[in-house]
Scaffold this motif. Sequence first.
Motif, PDB file in Angstrom:
ATOM      1  N   THR A 156     -35.400  39.324   1.009  1.00 20.28           N
ATOM      2  CA  THR A 156     -34.859  40.614   0.635  1.00 20.28           C
ATOM      3  C   THR A 156     -35.812  41.307  -0.321  1.00 20.28           C
ATOM      4  N   ALA A 157     -35.570  42.596  -0.494  1.00 22.04           N
ATOM      5  CA  ALA A 157     -36.436  43.374  -1.390  1.00 22.04           C
ATOM      6  C   ALA A 157     -36.308  42.884  -2.824  1.00 22.04           C
ATOM      7  N   THR A 158     -35.114  42.413  -3.202  1.00 23.71           N
ATOM      8  CA  THR A 158     -34.915  41.918  -4.565  1.00 23.71           C
ATOM      9  C   THR A 158     -35.722  40.650  -4.798  1.00 23.71           C
ATOM     10  N   GLU A 159     -35.694  39.738  -3.818  1.00 23.74           N
ATOM     11  CA  GLU A 159     -36.485  38.501  -3.946  1.00 23.74           C
ATOM     12  C   GLU A 159     -37.966  38.813  -4.031  1.00 23.74           C
ATOM     13  N   ALA A 160     -38.405  39.727  -3.195  1.00 23.43           N
ATOM     14  CA  ALA A 160     -39.822  40.079  -3.182  1.00 23.43           C
ATOM     15  C   ALA A 160     -40.237  40.688  -4.505  1.00 23.43           C
ATOM     16  N   SER A 161     -39.378  41.525  -5.064  1.00 26.49           N
ATOM     17  CA  SER A 161     -39.753  42.139  -6.330  1.00 26.49           C
ATOM     18  C   SER A 161     -39.726  41.134  -7.466  1.00 26.49           C
ATOM     19  N   LEU A 162     -38.815  40.142  -7.393  1.00 24.94           N
ATOM     20  CA  LEU A 162     -38.781  39.117  -8.437  1.00 24.94           C
ATOM     21  C   LEU A 162     -40.040  38.266  -8.406  1.00 24.94           C
ATOM     22  N   THR A 163     -40.449  37.819  -7.231  1.00 26.67           N
ATOM     23  CA  THR A 163     -41.648  36.985  -7.153  1.00 26.67           C
ATOM     24  C   THR A 163     -42.901  37.792  -7.404  1.00 26.67           C
ATOM     25  N   ALA A 164     -42.884  39.074  -7.057  1.00 23.14           N
ATOM     26  CA  ALA A 164     -44.067  39.899  -7.281  1.00 23.14           C
ATOM     27  C   ALA A 164     -44.285  40.153  -8.766  1.00 23.14           C
ATOM     28  N   ARG A 165     -43.222  40.114  -9.543  1.00 20.65           N
ATOM     29  CA  ARG A 165     -43.368  40.354 -10.978  1.00 20.65           C
ATOM     30  C   ARG A 165     -43.999  39.181 -11.712  1.00 20.65           C
ATOM     31  N   LEU A 166     -43.900  37.998 -11.127  1.00 24.68           N
ATOM     32  CA  LEU A 166     -44.480  36.824 -11.778  1.00 24.68           C
ATOM     33  C   LEU A 166     -45.988  36.814 -11.567  1.00 24.68           C
ATOM     34  N   SER A 167     -46.705  36.346 -12.554  1.00 27.03           N
ATOM     35  CA  SER A 167     -48.151  36.257 -12.408  1.00 27.03           C
ATOM     36  C   SER A 167     -48.498  35.084 -11.496  1.00 27.03           C
ATOM     37  N   ALA A 168     -49.701  35.102 -10.957  1.00 30.65           N
ATOM     38  CA  ALA A 168     -50.121  34.065 -10.011  1.00 30.65           C
ATOM     39  C   ALA A 168     -50.070  32.664 -10.629  1.00 30.65           C
ATOM     40  N   PRO A 169     -50.525  32.465 -11.875  1.00 31.35           N
ATOM     41  CA  PRO A 169     -50.413  31.114 -12.443  1.00 31.35           C
ATOM     42  C   PRO A 169     -48.973  30.640 -12.589  1.00 31.35           C
ATOM     43  N   VAL A 170     -48.082  31.538 -12.929  1.00 32.29           N
ATOM     44  CA  VAL A 170     -46.666  31.153 -13.067  1.00 32.29           C
ATOM     45  C   VAL A 170     -46.092  30.786 -11.703  1.00 32.29           C
ATOM     46  N   ARG A 171     -46.424  31.577 -10.683  1.00 38.64           N
ATOM     47  CA  ARG A 171     -45.962  31.251  -9.333  1.00 38.64           C
ATOM     48  C   ARG A 171     -46.524  29.908  -8.878  1.00 38.64           C
ATOM     49  N   PHE A 172     -47.803  29.636  -9.242  1.00 39.37           N
ATOM     50  CA  PHE A 172     -48.421  28.362  -8.868  1.00 39.37           C
ATOM     51  C   PHE A 172     -47.684  27.202  -9.527  1.00 39.37           C
ATOM     52  N   VAL A 173     -47.418  27.317 -10.804  1.00 41.26           N
ATOM     53  CA  VAL A 173     -46.754  26.223 -11.532  1.00 41.26           C
ATOM     54  C   VAL A 173     -45.334  26.019 -11.017  1.00 41.26           C
ATOM     55  N   LEU A 174     -44.626  27.103 -10.760  1.00 39.68           N
ATOM     56  CA  LEU A 174     -43.269  26.971 -10.230  1.00 39.68           C
ATOM     57  C   LEU A 174     -43.281  26.343  -8.836  1.00 39.68           C
ATOM     58  N   GLY A 175     -44.224  26.752  -8.012  1.00 36.40           N
ATOM     59  CA  GLY A 175     -44.339  26.164  -6.676  1.00 36.40           C
ATOM     60  C   GLY A 175     -44.724  24.699  -6.740  1.00 36.40           C
ATOM     61  N   LEU A 176     -45.651  24.373  -7.639  1.00 31.26           N
ATOM     62  CA  LEU A 176     -46.051  22.976  -7.795  1.00 31.26           C
ATOM     63  C   LEU A 176     -44.878  22.137  -8.311  1.00 31.26           C
ATOM     64  N   GLY A 177     -44.109  22.703  -9.230  1.00 30.74           N
ATOM     65  CA  GLY A 177     -42.927  21.994  -9.716  1.00 30.74           C
ATOM     66  C   GLY A 177     -41.921  21.742  -8.609  1.00 30.74           C
ATOM     67  N   LEU A 178     -41.772  22.703  -7.730  1.00 29.04           N
ATOM     68  CA  LEU A 178     -40.856  22.538  -6.603  1.00 29.04           C
ATOM     69  C   LEU A 178     -41.356  21.448  -5.655  1.00 29.04           C
ATOM     70  N   LEU A 179     -42.662  21.435  -5.400  1.00 30.50           N
ATOM     71  CA  LEU A 179     -43.230  20.395  -4.534  1.00 30.50           C
ATOM     72  C   LEU A 179     -43.064  19.016  -5.162  1.00 30.50           C
ATOM     73  N   VAL A 180     -43.321  18.911  -6.447  1.00 30.60           N
ATOM     74  CA  VAL A 180     -43.174  17.631  -7.138  1.00 30.60           C
ATOM     75  C   VAL A 180     -41.705  17.211  -7.169  1.00 30.60           C
ATOM     76  N   ALA A 181     -40.815  18.170  -7.331  1.00 29.15           N
ATOM     77  CA  ALA A 181     -39.379  17.847  -7.338  1.00 29.15           C
ATOM     78  C   ALA A 181     -38.950  17.261  -5.997  1.00 29.15           C
TER      79      ALA A 181
END
Length: 134
Positions: A2-27
């Motif tokens: 959705t547009a809301t999800e896209a805008s939420l993830t777009a607001r995060l910086s690339a390093p934050v998205r990387f760390v969150l994604g890595l945390g999800l993979l590790v989880a």
Amino acid sequence: MTATEASLTARLSAPVRFVLGLGLLVAFAAAGQALVTVTRLPLPGSVVGLALLWAALGLRVVRLHWIAGAADGLLGILGLLFVPATVGFIGFLSAGANWGLWLLVMTAGLLLGGGVAGVLASRLVRPGQDGAQA
């Protein structure tokens, strides 16, 4: 997405998205290891975690764009992740006379598995699907 999800993830910086994604993979890897430990499945925990992640992606519980940055980063250094296994393999080469058939079977299995995974990945993942960015 959705547009809301896209805008939420777009607001995060690339390093934050990387760390969150890595945390999800590790989880998911930890969840797979916990499931194997509890149920005593004769499978590696990381493989079970990968299956759980695949199911979560299929059920859209986890969105691909949440983990895409971390997965791409890990794929970029994939060769480096094989160094410990390669060093261990080289250590056992001296026992090659006794283990020759097993090494041949393992190598063939590795190449076959990698090839099948590559073909499946190239056919299943297309750029632009599910919010993936090219």
